[in-house]
Design an enzyme around this catalytic site. Sequence first.
Site, short mmCIF file in Angstrom:
data_model
loop_
_atom_site.label_atom_id
_atom_site.label_comp_id
_atom_site.label_asym_id
_atom_site.label_seq_id
_atom_site.Cartn_x
_atom_site.Cartn_y
_atom_site.Cartn_z
N HIS A 1 0.84 -1.19 0.00
CA HIS A 1 0.00 0.00 0.00
C HIS A 1 0.87 1.24 0.00
O HIS A 1 1.88 1.30 0.70
CB HIS A 1 -0.88 0.01 1.25
CG HIS A 1 -1.88 1.13 1.27
ND1 HIS A 1 -3.11 1.02 0.65
CD2 HIS A 1 -1.83 2.37 1.79
CE1 HIS A 1 -3.77 2.16 0.82
NE2 HIS A 1 -3.01 2.99 1.50
N ASP B 1 -14.49 3.60 7.17
CA ASP B 1 -13.42 4.44 6.62
C ASP B 1 -13.92 5.25 5.43
O ASP B 1 -13.55 6.41 5.26
CB ASP B 1 -12.22 3.57 6.21
CG ASP B 1 -11.13 4.42 5.56
OD1 ASP B 1 -10.59 5.31 6.25
OD2 ASP B 1 -10.86 4.24 4.36
N ARG C 1 -13.25 13.66 6.17
CA ARG C 1 -11.91 14.22 6.41
C ARG C 1 -11.44 15.02 5.19
O ARG C 1 -10.81 16.07 5.32
CB ARG C 1 -10.92 13.10 6.70
CG ARG C 1 -11.13 12.45 8.05
CD ARG C 1 -10.38 11.14 8.15
NE ARG C 1 -8.94 11.32 8.01
CZ ARG C 1 -8.11 10.40 7.52
NH1 ARG C 1 -8.57 9.23 7.11
NH2 ARG C 1 -6.83 10.64 7.43
N SER D 1 -6.92 4.27 8.93
CA SER D 1 -7.58 4.16 7.64
C SER D 1 -6.86 3.14 6.74
O SER D 1 -7.47 2.23 6.18
CB SER D 1 -7.60 5.56 6.99
OG SER D 1 -7.86 5.50 5.63
N LYS E 1 -7.93 -1.26 6.17
CA LYS E 1 -8.21 -1.82 4.84
C LYS E 1 -7.26 -2.97 4.53
O LYS E 1 -7.64 -3.97 3.93
CB LYS E 1 -8.09 -0.70 3.78
CG LYS E 1 -9.29 0.25 3.85
CD LYS E 1 -9.18 1.41 2.89
CE LYS E 1 -8.21 2.44 3.34
NZ LYS E 1 -8.33 3.76 2.76
N1 URA Z 1 -4.70 6.77 2.28
C1 URA Z 1 -5.70 6.16 2.97
O1 URA Z 1 -6.17 5.10 2.61
N2 URA Z 1 -6.19 6.79 4.07
C2 URA Z 1 -5.70 7.96 4.53
O2 URA Z 1 -6.17 8.44 5.54
C3 URA Z 1 -4.66 8.58 3.81
C4 URA Z 1 -4.17 7.96 2.68
#
Ligand code: URA
Length: 450
Positions: A87, A166, A173, A188, A192
Amino acid sequence: MTIDMTPIPELIARKRDGGELTADELRGLLTRYLAGGMDDAQMAALLMAGVIRGFTRAEAVTLTEAFIASGDRVDLSALSGPTVDKHSTGGVGDTTTFVVAPLLAAAGCQVAKLSGRGLGHTGGTIDKLAAIPGLRTDLSIAAVRDQVERVGLAVAAATADLVPADKRLYALRDVTATVPAPALIASSVMSKKIAGGASTIVLDVKTGDGAFSPTVADAAALAELCVAIGEAHGRRTAALVTDMSQPLGDAIGNALEVVAAVEVLQGGGSLRLRTVSLALAAAALELLGRGTEEAHDEVTALLDGGAAFARLADLVRAQGGDASVLEAPRERLPVAPVVRDWAPPAGTVDRIACRRLGEIAGALGAGRERAEDIIDPAVGLEVHVRLGDVVDASGASGGRPAVRIHAADEAAAERAASALDAAVGTGPGPVEAPPLIHRRIGFADAAARA
Ligand code: URA
């Protein structure tokens, strides 16, 4: 399970005054928010209080767990190989997934990647894949699992049921300037990844003007928090902190970024994109027990021998795309009608406003201002200069135009050129370029854990 019902203003005030919320209180707030018992204004106030005062590590862990519990979890345990996910916290010209996922599949890993669309000035993997004719990304979890078992990798859009909390919170956000808090980003991202089911997780935490973490220290703290959360959930997790003070690869835009990744997979292309992609893939193999050098040599051989390129073609075919476009992507992927070169005055490049470059590509049509905007896959920028490069009087650097604009029409190209005047600049030099990989986090005990 009983839900904590402490009055919401009382909890917001505690956070505003620098206090900590208990796990029950935080879980209760999130449950009430998702059920409509806490409104957006209250949640935004709480988030802003947390951005300014900071959330504790315990609060980050609770948030991650509450996010995971809000939706489905993907079970990859029936797959036969080691499951790996990577990621990136988001950047400009950051197209490593198209190199790293095939590399890992070629190394015998199984990669089930659930990705998102572009956010703000940063590009999204799903938008880039949509540039490949016929390719589907709306796969069910069962279809992802089946494809990974057959061809080693799948890249699909995250389903609505994966960490829905999220999705709600991220949208809030995004419009309330409450993205950049380490605990919010870590919960966040990691919710995931953990819900996504992989047993090994490699994170690319970006730092610099084009990233959500402006300083190396911020990014390292975020990386450490993410690694700690991953490890606490039994996942082998490590992170690289990499530079986003200038674009990673040369391309910013959807089809252009697919071209850039294919060029790397064919042995050419951007050295920066190649270097970070190899480092991320090698990091995963290190977590699985290879030595640092052994891992690097293995992924380099898989890249240079064409095995990773073949895996990208497998992925495209498996998801219904036309894999023949990968043989000549520059000609076969969507091409913009207007192509115009731009350069700063002759000199040494001493200013690159990375985030701004992402915004300029977005304004050309490569990104969205509103969720419903339609992306133009063909448009964007190719930025061939980096800090410290010399631009000559003809506007070229190393034999290539400093910047090539790909636009839908002349007016859009003109707007992009004027915006570039303020985004990229030159001076007398010399200019020292920042390192590409700043830190490696979470590797110390990797060999012992493997
Ligand atoms: N990427 C994400 O998935 N969440 C965040 O809060 C920032 C970047």
